[in-house]
Design a protein around this motif. Structure first.
Motif, PDB file in Angstrom:
ATOM      1  N   LEU A   1       0.836  -1.206   0.000  1.00  0.00           N
ATOM      2  CA  LEU A   1       0.000   0.000   0.000  1.00  0.00           C
ATOM      3  C   LEU A   1       0.872   1.259   0.000  1.00  0.00           C
ATOM      4  CD1 LEU A   1      -2.729  -1.044   2.582  1.00  0.00           C
ATOM      5  CD2 LEU A   1      -3.069  -0.709   0.118  1.00  0.00           C
ATOM      6  N   TYR A   2       1.914   1.232   0.799  1.00  0.00           N
ATOM      7  CA  TYR A   2       2.818   2.380   0.893  1.00  0.00           C
ATOM      8  C   TYR A   2       3.460   2.674  -0.459  1.00  0.00           C
ATOM      9  CZ  TYR A   2       6.451   5.487   2.605  1.00  0.00           C
ATOM     10  OH  TYR A   2       7.264   6.568   2.808  1.00  0.00           O
ATOM     11  N   GLN A   3       3.850   1.632  -1.167  1.00  0.00           N
ATOM     12  CA  GLN A   3       4.461   1.810  -2.482  1.00  0.00           C
ATOM     13  C   GLN A   3       3.481   2.396  -3.487  1.00  0.00           C
ATOM     14  OE1 GLN A   3       6.086  -2.278  -2.809  1.00  0.00           O
ATOM     15  NE2 GLN A   3       7.998  -1.213  -3.285  1.00  0.00           N
ATOM     16  N   GLN A   4       2.191   2.318  -3.203  1.00  0.00           N
ATOM     17  CA  GLN A   4       1.174   2.901  -4.078  1.00  0.00           C
ATOM     18  C   GLN A   4       0.865   4.344  -3.690  1.00  0.00           C
ATOM     19  OE1 GLN A   4      -2.306   0.414  -4.575  1.00  0.00           O
ATOM     20  NE2 GLN A   4      -1.067  -1.418  -4.374  1.00  0.00           N
ATOM     21  N   GLY A   5       1.623   4.884  -2.738  1.00  0.00           N
ATOM     22  CA  GLY A   5       1.415   6.268  -2.338  1.00  0.00           C
ATOM     23  C   GLY A   5       0.385   6.434  -1.238  1.00  0.00           C
ATOM     24  N   LEU A   6      -0.028   5.346  -0.617  1.00  0.00           N
ATOM     25  CA  LEU A   6      -1.028   5.385   0.450  1.00  0.00           C
ATOM     26  C   LEU A   6      -0.337   5.373   1.814  1.00  0.00           C
ATOM     27  CD1 LEU A   6      -3.388   2.792  -1.210  1.00  0.00           C
ATOM     28  CD2 LEU A   6      -3.672   5.268  -1.183  1.00  0.00           C
ATOM     29  N   MET A   7      -1.102   5.641   2.868  1.00  0.00           N
ATOM     30  CA  MET A   7      -0.576   5.609   4.231  1.00  0.00           C
ATOM     31  C   MET A   7      -1.221   4.434   4.954  1.00  0.00           C
ATOM     32  SD  MET A   7       1.366   6.566   6.606  1.00  0.00           S
ATOM     33  CE  MET A   7       2.128   7.943   5.787  1.00  0.00           C
ATOM     34  N   PRO A   8      -0.545   3.283   4.961  1.00  0.00           N
ATOM     35  CA  PRO A   8      -1.106   2.115   5.645  1.00  0.00           C
ATOM     36  C   PRO A   8      -0.873   2.192   7.144  1.00  0.00           C
ATOM     37  CG  PRO A   8       1.000   1.561   4.697  1.00  0.00           C
ATOM     38  CD  PRO A   8       0.711   2.985   4.292  1.00  0.00           C
ATOM     39  N   VAL A   9      -1.755   1.545   7.887  1.00  0.00           N
ATOM     40  CA  VAL A   9      -1.608   1.478   9.335  1.00  0.00           C
ATOM     41  C   VAL A   9      -2.199   0.166   9.825  1.00  0.00           C
ATOM     42  CG1 VAL A   9      -3.745   2.738   9.819  1.00  0.00           C
ATOM     43  CG2 VAL A   9      -1.880   2.794  11.463  1.00  0.00           C
ATOM     44  N   LEU A  10      -1.582  -0.381  10.846  1.00  0.00           N
ATOM     45  CA  LEU A  10      -2.111  -1.569  11.525  1.00  0.00           C
ATOM     46  C   LEU A  10      -2.510  -1.156  12.931  1.00  0.00           C
ATOM     47  CD1 LEU A  10      -0.372  -2.894   9.234  1.00  0.00           C
ATOM     48  CD2 LEU A  10       0.175  -4.671  10.873  1.00  0.00           C
ATOM     49  N   GLY A  11      -3.636  -1.638  13.391  1.00  0.00           N
ATOM     50  CA  GLY A  11      -4.044  -1.370  14.753  1.00  0.00           C
ATOM     51  C   GLY A  11      -3.007  -1.858  15.741  1.00  0.00           C
ATOM     52  N   GLU A  12      -2.348  -2.968  15.412  1.00  0.00           N
ATOM     53  CA  GLU A  12      -1.337  -3.554  16.288  1.00  0.00           C
ATOM     54  C   GLU A  12      -0.165  -2.603  16.507  1.00  0.00           C
ATOM     55  OE1 GLU A  12      -3.816  -6.801  14.701  1.00  0.00           O
ATOM     56  OE2 GLU A  12      -2.892  -5.038  13.804  1.00  0.00           O
ATOM     57  N   TRP A  13       0.189  -1.818  15.487  1.00  0.00           N
ATOM     58  CA  TRP A  13       1.311  -0.896  15.621  1.00  0.00           C
ATOM     59  C   TRP A  13       1.086   0.112  16.742  1.00  0.00           C
ATOM     60  CZ3 TRP A  13       1.932   0.641   9.776  1.00  0.00           C
ATOM     61  CH2 TRP A  13       2.608  -0.376   9.091  1.00  0.00           C
ATOM     62  N   LEU A  14      -0.157   0.489  16.936  1.00  0.00           N
ATOM     63  CA  LEU A  14      -0.455   1.501  17.937  1.00  0.00           C
ATOM     64  C   LEU A  14      -1.002   0.914  19.231  1.00  0.00           C
ATOM     65  CD1 LEU A  14      -1.997   4.127  15.526  1.00  0.00           C
ATOM     66  CD2 LEU A  14       0.331   4.033  16.394  1.00  0.00           C
ATOM     67  N   ALA A  15      -1.820  -0.115  19.122  1.00  0.00           N
ATOM     68  CA  ALA A  15      -2.447  -0.672  20.321  1.00  0.00           C
ATOM     69  C   ALA A  15      -1.452  -1.423  21.204  1.00  0.00           C
ATOM     70  CB  ALA A  15      -3.607  -1.595  19.935  1.00  0.00           C
ATOM     71  N   LEU A  16      -0.574  -2.210  20.616  1.00  0.00           N
ATOM     72  CA  LEU A  16       0.322  -3.035  21.429  1.00  0.00           C
ATOM     73  C   LEU A  16       1.263  -2.209  22.309  1.00  0.00           C
ATOM     74  CD1 LEU A  16       1.023  -5.946  18.922  1.00  0.00           C
ATOM     75  CD2 LEU A  16      -0.508  -5.953  20.910  1.00  0.00           C
ATOM     76  N   PRO A  17       1.912  -1.164  21.792  1.00  0.00           N
ATOM     77  CA  PRO A  17       2.741  -0.345  22.685  1.00  0.00           C
ATOM     78  C   PRO A  17       1.923   0.339  23.780  1.00  0.00           C
ATOM     79  CG  PRO A  17       3.328   0.080  20.399  1.00  0.00           C
ATOM     80  CD  PRO A  17       2.086  -0.765  20.384  1.00  0.00           C
ATOM     81  N   MET A  18       0.726   0.804  23.444  1.00  0.00           N
ATOM     82  CA  MET A  18      -0.119   1.449  24.458  1.00  0.00           C
ATOM     83  C   MET A  18      -0.508   0.457  25.548  1.00  0.00           C
ATOM     84  SD  MET A  18      -0.277   4.606  23.759  1.00  0.00           S
ATOM     85  CE  MET A  18      -1.620   5.197  24.752  1.00  0.00           C
ATOM     86  N   LEU A  19      -0.800  -0.760  25.160  1.00  0.00           N
ATOM     87  CA  LEU A  19      -1.165  -1.775  26.144  1.00  0.00           C
ATOM     88  C   LEU A  19       0.012  -2.114  27.057  1.00  0.00           C
ATOM     89  CD1 LEU A  19      -3.426  -3.954  23.891  1.00  0.00           C
ATOM     90  CD2 LEU A  19      -4.127  -2.753  25.960  1.00  0.00           C
ATOM     91  N   ARG A  20       1.209  -2.180  26.490  1.00  0.00           N
ATOM     92  CA  ARG A  20       2.397  -2.419  27.326  1.00  0.00           C
ATOM     93  C   ARG A  20       2.562  -1.287  28.333  1.00  0.00           C
ATOM     94  NH1 ARG A  20       4.463  -4.699  22.583  1.00  0.00           N
ATOM     95  NH2 ARG A  20       5.375  -2.746  21.883  1.00  0.00           N
ATOM     96  N   LEU A  21       2.373  -0.041  27.869  1.00  0.00           N
ATOM     97  CA  LEU A  21       2.478   1.113  28.771  1.00  0.00           C
ATOM     98  C   LEU A  21       1.431   1.061  29.879  1.00  0.00           C
ATOM     99  CD1 LEU A  21       3.098   3.957  26.180  1.00  0.00           C
ATOM    100  CD2 LEU A  21       4.706   3.152  27.912  1.00  0.00           C
ATOM    101  N   ALA A  22       0.268   0.511  29.551  1.00  0.00           N
ATOM    102  CA  ALA A  22      -0.814   0.417  30.539  1.00  0.00           C
ATOM    103  C   ALA A  22      -0.585  -0.710  31.541  1.00  0.00           C
ATOM    104  CB  ALA A  22      -2.147   0.209  29.816  1.00  0.00           C
ATOM    105  N   GLY A  23       0.386  -1.592  31.237  1.00  0.00           N
ATOM    106  CA  GLY A  23       0.680  -2.689  32.155  1.00  0.00           C
ATOM    107  C   GLY A  23       0.154  -4.039  31.722  1.00  0.00           C
ATOM    108  N   SER A  24      -0.341  -4.136  30.494  1.00  0.00           N
ATOM    109  CA  SER A  24      -0.817  -5.424  29.990  1.00  0.00           C
ATOM    110  C   SER A  24       0.365  -6.378  29.840  1.00  0.00           C
ATOM    111  CB  SER A  24      -1.500  -5.250  28.634  1.00  0.00           C
ATOM    112  OG  SER A  24      -1.817  -6.499  28.065  1.00  0.00           O
ATOM    113  N   HIS A  25       0.103  -7.654  30.105  1.00  0.00           N
ATOM    114  CA  HIS A  25       1.129  -8.687  29.941  1.00  0.00           C
ATOM    115  C   HIS A  25       0.934  -9.468  28.643  1.00  0.00           C
ATOM    116  CE1 HIS A  25       2.768  -7.812  33.840  1.00  0.00           C
ATOM    117  NE2 HIS A  25       1.551  -7.839  34.338  1.00  0.00           N
ATOM    118  N   GLY A  26      -0.101  -9.133  27.882  1.00  0.00           N
ATOM    119  CA  GLY A  26      -0.291  -9.775  26.595  1.00  0.00           C
ATOM    120  C   GLY A  26      -1.726 -10.170  26.334  1.00  0.00           C
ATOM    121  N   PRO A  27      -1.955 -10.756  25.159  1.00  0.00           N
ATOM    122  CA  PRO A  27      -3.310 -11.133  24.773  1.00  0.00           C
ATOM    123  C   PRO A  27      -4.009 -11.955  25.846  1.00  0.00           C
ATOM    124  CG  PRO A  27      -1.819 -11.465  22.948  1.00  0.00           C
ATOM    125  CD  PRO A  27      -0.974 -11.126  24.148  1.00  0.00           C
TER     126      PRO A  27
END
Length: 132
Positions: free
Chosen positions: A38-64
């Motif tokens: 998608l990026y190579q097509q000039g779009l801005m791709p995003v995965l929820g995991e890219w943002l949610a997982l670091p936030m969950l670690r900061l919140a103290g989550s130990h994983g799924p």
């Protein structure tokens, strides 16, 4: 330069993994390979995991499966989805990815079932860029 569309790539994350870290990582890698296309097509791709997982670690989550993860993983992705222009649904069965599709539809955002169905940003494809 035209504004590029931000596309959420939604695919299996936990499905079929038994929460095995290597299998979770493989699922993210599969979504990231599509994000790169998608990026190579000039779009801005995003995965929820890219943002949610670091936030969950900061919140103290130990994983799924822990209380924090269950309470915030999908809602975080839904909040991100509100800022996206559409969703590309990839891969096999996934309640979470199907949930992102349902939310996108509720928000009136397009849902694409194939990479080829996503409109490129002005037809621009950046052939000269190689993956890092």
């Amino acid at each position: 330069m035209s504004q590029s569309l931000m596309i959420l790539v939604a695919g299996p994350y936990r499905s079929g993994t038994g929460d095995n870290p290597a299998k979770l990582a493989a699922n993210v890698a599969a979504m990231e390979s599509v994000a790169w296309a998608l990026y190579q097509q000039g779009l801005m791709p995003v995965l929820g995991e890219w943002l949610a997982l670091p936030m969950l670690r900061l919140a103290g989550s130990h994983g799924p499966g822990d209380v924090l993860w269950d309470a915030h993983f999908h809602p975080h992705a839904e909040r991100l989805l509100a800022h996206c222009d559409g969703v590309l649904r990839i891969g096999g069965p996934s309640r979470g990815a199907d949930r992102m599709v349902a939310v996108a539809q509720q928000l009136g955002k397009p849902v694409f079932q194939t990479l080829e169905a996503v409109p490129a940003a002005g037809g621009y494809i950046q052939d000269a860029v190689e993956p890092l």
